[in-house]
Every structure is written in structure tokens, then in C-alpha cells.
Design a protein around this motif. Structure first.
Motif, mmCIF file in Angstrom:
data_model
loop_
_atom_site.group_PDB
_atom_site.id
_atom_site.type_symbol
_atom_site.label_atom_id
_atom_site.label_comp_id
_atom_site.label_asym_id
_atom_site.label_seq_id
_atom_site.Cartn_x
_atom_site.Cartn_y
_atom_site.Cartn_z
ATOM 1 N N TYR A 117 0.852 -1.192 0.000
ATOM 2 C CA TYR A 117 0.000 0.000 0.000
ATOM 3 C C TYR A 117 0.884 1.236 0.000
ATOM 4 N N LEU A 118 0.709 2.099 -1.028
ATOM 5 C CA LEU A 118 1.432 3.362 -1.073
ATOM 6 C C LEU A 118 0.726 4.327 -0.136
ATOM 7 N N SER A 119 1.429 4.783 0.888
ATOM 8 C CA SER A 119 0.792 5.669 1.860
ATOM 9 C C SER A 119 1.826 6.508 2.583
ATOM 10 N N ALA A 120 1.401 7.667 3.041
ATOM 11 C CA ALA A 120 2.312 8.563 3.768
ATOM 12 C C ALA A 120 2.765 7.944 5.085
ATOM 13 N N GLN A 121 2.052 6.885 5.538
ATOM 14 C CA GLN A 121 2.393 6.263 6.828
ATOM 15 C C GLN A 121 3.471 5.188 6.706
ATOM 16 N N GLY A 122 3.907 4.908 5.494
ATOM 17 C CA GLY A 122 4.893 3.844 5.300
ATOM 18 C C GLY A 122 6.320 4.311 5.487
ATOM 19 N N ALA B 45 -3.103 1.790 -4.667
ATOM 20 C CA ALA B 45 -3.148 3.253 -4.635
ATOM 21 C C ALA B 45 -4.416 3.699 -3.926
ATOM 22 N N GLY B 46 -4.271 4.538 -2.913
ATOM 23 C CA GLY B 46 -5.426 5.063 -2.201
ATOM 24 C C GLY B 46 -5.998 6.294 -2.891
ATOM 25 N N ARG B 47 -7.171 6.692 -2.467
ATOM 26 C CA ARG B 47 -7.826 7.952 -2.888
ATOM 27 C C ARG B 47 -8.562 8.503 -1.682
ATOM 28 N N TYR B 48 -9.124 9.678 -1.829
ATOM 29 C CA TYR B 48 -9.846 10.342 -0.736
ATOM 30 C C TYR B 48 -8.931 10.498 0.480
ATOM 31 N N GLU B 49 -9.437 10.101 1.683
ATOM 32 C CA GLU B 49 -8.607 10.198 2.899
ATOM 33 C C GLU B 49 -7.753 8.956 3.102
ATOM 34 N N GLY B 50 -7.998 7.938 2.281
ATOM 35 C CA GLY B 50 -7.250 6.697 2.426
ATOM 36 C C GLY B 50 -8.162 5.489 2.443
ATOM 37 N N ILE B 51 -7.621 4.342 2.884
ATOM 38 C CA ILE B 51 -8.383 3.103 2.871
ATOM 39 C C ILE B 51 -8.719 2.667 4.298
ATOM 40 N N LEU C 174 4.620 1.669 1.794
ATOM 41 C CA LEU C 174 5.752 2.470 1.332
ATOM 42 C C LEU C 174 5.290 3.891 1.081
ATOM 43 N N SER C 175 6.127 4.847 1.461
ATOM 44 C CA SER C 175 5.845 6.261 1.212
ATOM 45 C C SER C 175 6.922 6.835 0.305
ATOM 46 N N ILE C 176 6.500 7.695 -0.619
ATOM 47 C CA ILE C 176 7.497 8.329 -1.483
ATOM 48 C C ILE C 176 7.942 9.684 -0.922
ATOM 49 N N GLY C 177 7.339 10.145 0.175
ATOM 50 C CA GLY C 177 7.795 11.411 0.753
ATOM 51 C C GLY C 177 6.766 12.042 1.660
ATOM 52 N N ASP C 178 7.166 13.127 2.326
ATOM 53 C CA ASP C 178 6.318 13.782 3.316
ATOM 54 C C ASP C 178 5.594 14.971 2.719
ATOM 55 N N PHE C 179 4.468 14.678 2.065
ATOM 56 C CA PHE C 179 3.600 15.724 1.544
ATOM 57 C C PHE C 179 2.219 15.127 1.367
ATOM 58 N N VAL C 180 1.216 16.000 1.174
ATOM 59 C CA VAL C 180 -0.154 15.514 1.009
ATOM 60 C C VAL C 180 -0.451 15.384 -0.481
ATOM 61 N N LEU C 181 -0.994 14.242 -0.860
ATOM 62 C CA LEU C 181 -1.340 13.978 -2.262
ATOM 63 C C LEU C 181 -2.829 13.680 -2.368
ATOM 64 N N SER C 182 -3.323 13.653 -3.604
ATOM 65 C CA SER C 182 -4.739 13.329 -3.809
ATOM 66 C C SER C 182 -4.937 11.862 -4.142
ATOM 67 N N GLY C 183 -3.846 11.142 -4.401
ATOM 68 C CA GLY C 183 -3.985 9.723 -4.695
ATOM 69 C C GLY C 183 -2.647 9.016 -4.721
ATOM 70 N N GLY C 184 -2.689 7.696 -4.671
ATOM 71 C CA GLY C 184 -1.468 6.900 -4.662
ATOM 72 C C GLY C 184 -0.982 6.505 -6.048
ATOM 73 N N LEU D 137 0.382 8.364 -8.612
ATOM 74 C CA LEU D 137 1.701 8.886 -8.978
ATOM 75 C C LEU D 137 2.807 8.189 -8.177
ATOM 76 N N PRO D 138 2.623 7.987 -6.846
ATOM 77 C CA PRO D 138 3.604 7.174 -6.119
ATOM 78 C C PRO D 138 3.797 5.779 -6.738
ATOM 79 N N ALA D 139 2.702 5.115 -7.122
ATOM 80 C CA ALA D 139 2.813 3.780 -7.739
ATOM 81 C C ALA D 139 3.639 3.865 -9.018
HETATM 82 C C1 4G1 Z 1 -1.401 12.148 6.108
HETATM 83 C C2 4G1 Z 1 2.256 10.979 0.594
HETATM 84 C C3 4G1 Z 1 -2.027 11.976 4.903
HETATM 85 C C4 4G1 Z 1 0.909 10.730 0.396
HETATM 86 C C5 4G1 Z 1 -0.138 12.701 6.175
HETATM 87 C C6 4G1 Z 1 3.199 10.070 0.216
HETATM 88 C C7 4G1 Z 1 -0.114 12.856 3.787
HETATM 89 C C8 4G1 Z 1 1.440 7.361 -1.191
HETATM 90 C C9 4G1 Z 1 1.466 8.614 -0.595
HETATM 91 C C10 4G1 Z 1 -1.388 12.321 3.733
HETATM 92 C C11 4G1 Z 1 0.487 9.537 -0.197
HETATM 93 C C12 4G1 Z 1 0.504 13.062 4.999
HETATM 94 C C13 4G1 Z 1 2.789 8.891 -0.375
HETATM 95 C C14 4G1 Z 1 -2.007 12.156 2.403
HETATM 96 C C15 4G1 Z 1 -0.975 9.261 -0.369
HETATM 97 C C16 4G1 Z 1 -4.953 8.289 0.128
HETATM 98 C C17 4G1 Z 1 -5.105 9.194 -1.058
HETATM 99 C C18 4G1 Z 1 -3.740 8.734 0.888
HETATM 100 C C19 4G1 Z 1 -3.867 10.020 -1.116
HETATM 101 C C20 4G1 Z 1 -3.260 10.014 0.259
HETATM 102 C C21 4G1 Z 1 1.885 13.608 5.028
HETATM 103 C C22 4G1 Z 1 -3.810 11.226 1.030
HETATM 104 N N1 4G1 Z 1 3.529 7.855 -0.840
HETATM 105 N N2 4G1 Z 1 -1.842 10.128 0.212
HETATM 106 N N3 4G1 Z 1 -3.164 11.438 2.329
HETATM 107 O O1 4G1 Z 1 -1.495 12.616 1.429
HETATM 108 O O2 4G1 Z 1 -1.354 8.289 -1.010
HETATM 109 O O3 4G1 Z 1 2.717 6.957 -1.320
#
Ligand code: 4G1
Length: 265
Positions: free
Chosen positions: A86-91, A112-118, A131-141, A143-145
């Protein structure tokens, strides 16, 4: 290697895979990428894949049932021993070392997640790693994938036209890149460093390593410290280690120090 991406936007993945090194690796069959859309597994008339978060708050969460079904279908198309990631900021952070690990796998399911996550229970029951590709907020997983797929593709044997690219990168392991130049020799009055125009390959190699070390010191000192921590230092042969120490000392002793403008040699 077989890669499956579970995504609500399969076209986003397919569209991006047609270009350059990635497109060629797929054409040559060195890598195959499939997609699975959780919406195909939604059972109601509206094909609902998201719902409101328990506990309240903004945004929506991907529902567990269609997502779990999509992950299972994608996983079934992969060879045994293919983890579900799972691509996520928590990885933990995805980096070149992780890419090297992943390229050795027979297959991989990227979610790849969308919205607030899974829904967290999907992570507990249908995900092997995050796995996380970095510390920022994205709209979906997605691009990380795609970033993970790109990094894997260029490590895949036969994907690069010039085999030297990856060899030279591993030589400079743990360092930022050195500056690159091509013709013309003078551009906007700026001359290509003299050392690169001459044909002394030992001198060029040393200049490049010094540039890479200086740049890394100035911009990403954490990488030089991480090299110690990650054992990159230990993987370098004695001569390379000694050469690095020598070049770092040179940088430190130069008039402007490692913070100043890069010296040509
Ligand atoms: C909490 C960042 C949430 C984001 C804290 C790196 C970001 C997937 C990644 C979010 C995502 C922070 C990633 C956030 C990601 C579901 C839809 C989760 C997009 C989503 C710092 C939104 N590496 N983010 N939440 O961006 O998928 O892989």
C-alpha cells in the motif's frame, strides 16, 4: 516481473506507461503491468467505492469490500511470493535500496489510495507492507505507484540501452549526481569545465566524484551520514573509501570550503 496496480483510475497508470525506458521495458516484455479497479467489485447500483469516516470529519474513505476483492483479483494474477504494498504517507520511505529489493521479486501488487485513504482493516488483512514516497499531502497513490514502477523498470536487466548508466550510478552510490554538460562548449558565455573536454578519464572520474561529494555535502549532508548508517560506506572498497575521504578533505581545505562554489579540480 509482474506488477499489478489496484486503482480507481487505471487509465492514469496505463497512459503513463507508454514512454521512454518504461514503455520499452514493457514492449520488450521485461516487465508487465496490469490494473484492477475496485469499482468493478462494487455491488450496488451506484457502484459505490467510498463512504464517510466513522468518528466524523472531512472527506471519504475507500470501502473495504470492493477494495479487498480487487486486491485479491490482482494478487491472483501475480506469481507466488508477490507482496501487496500500500502506497501511503504512513509507510517507511521508498528509496533506491527499496527499489533494489523490489526488482528481485517475482511480482508486486501496488495499492493506490484515494480520498482520505483506505479502511484500516484492509491494511490489517490484505496488505503486506506500506511504502511512502515522501512527506507531503497527495490526492492519490497513483503517482507514487508510477514512481515505484519507474524505479523498478530502470533496474530491470535489459531495460536501459546503455548498461553503463546503472553501473556508474552504483559507483556513486549514496551520493547526489555530478553536473552534466553537452555541446556547445560555450553556452551563454559559460564554458564546459576544462577537465571534461580533455580525455584524461582518471581525472574526469575524480572530478565527477568530487563534484558529487561536494554537492551532497552542501545540499544533502544527511545522505553522507546515512551512508554510514546504511552501511553504504562498508560496501565501498578500501580504495574508493580512501578516495572519498581525500576528496572531502580537499573540499574542506579549499578557500571557500564545501559551502563555496564548486572547484573545477
Ligand atoms: C497524512 C504521501 C495523509 C501521500 C499525512 C506520500 C499525507 C502514497 C502517498 C497524507 C500519499 C501526509 C505517499 C495524504 C498518499 C490516500 C489518497 C492517501 C492520497 C493520500 C503527510 C492522502 N507515498 N496520500 N493522504 O497525502 O497516497 O505513497
Amino acid at each position: 516481473m509482474r506488477i499489478e496496480v489496484v486503482t480507481l483510475f487505471p487509465e492514469m497508470i496505463r497512459q503513463a506507461l507508454g514512454y521512454g525506458v518504461l514503455g520499452r521495458a514493457l514492449e520488450r516484455g521485461l516487465l508487465s503491468v496490469g490494473t484492477e479497479d475496485p469499482r468493478s467489485y462494487a455491488t450496488d447500483v451506484h457502484r459505490t467505492v467510498d463512504d464517510r469516516p466513522y468518528g466524523g470529519g472531512p472527506g471519504m474513505v475507500l470501502k473495504p469490500e470492493p477494495l479487498t476483492a480487487a486486491i485479491a483479483a490482482a494478487h491472483a494474477r501475480c506469481p507466488a511470493g508477490s507482496p501487496r504494498v500500500y502506497l501511503s504517507a504512513q509507510g517507511p520511505r521508498f528509496d533506491q535500496a527499496k527499489a533494489q529489493e523490489l526488482v528481485r521479486l517475482p511480482g508486486l501488487v501496488l495499492v493506490a489510495g484515494r480520498y482520505e485513504g483506505i479502511d484500516e482493516r484492509v491494511i490489517e488483512t490484505s496488505i503486506d507492507a506500506e511504502l511512502s514516497i515522501g512527506d507531503f499531502v497527495l490526492s492519490g497513490g497513483e503517482l507514487p505507484a508510477l514512481m515505484v514502477i519507474d524505479a523498478i523498470a530502470r533496474l530491470t536487466e535489459g531495460a536501459l540501452n546503455d548498461a553503463r548508466s546503472s553501473v556508474e550510478e552504483s559507483f556513486a552510490e549514496g551520493l547526489l549526481d555530478w553536473p552534466h554538460y553537452t555541446r556547445p562548449e560555450v553556452f551563454l558565455g559559460l564554458r564546459v569545465p576544462e577537465v571534461l573536454v580533455g580525455g584524461d578519464h582518471a581525472r574526469i572520474r575524480r572530478w565527477r566524484l568530487k563534484q558529487a561529494l561536494g554537492k551532497t555535502w552542501r545540499v544533502r549532508p544527511d545522505l553522507l551520514l546515512a551512508a554510514d548508517r546504511l552501511g553504504i560506506e562498508g560496501r565501498l572498497d578500501t580504495a574508493t573509501r580512501a578516495e572519498r575521504a581525500e576528496l572531502l578533505n580537499e573540499l574542506l581545505q579549499e578557500k571557500q570550503g564545501p559551502q563555496g562554489p564548486a572547484n573545477e579540480d
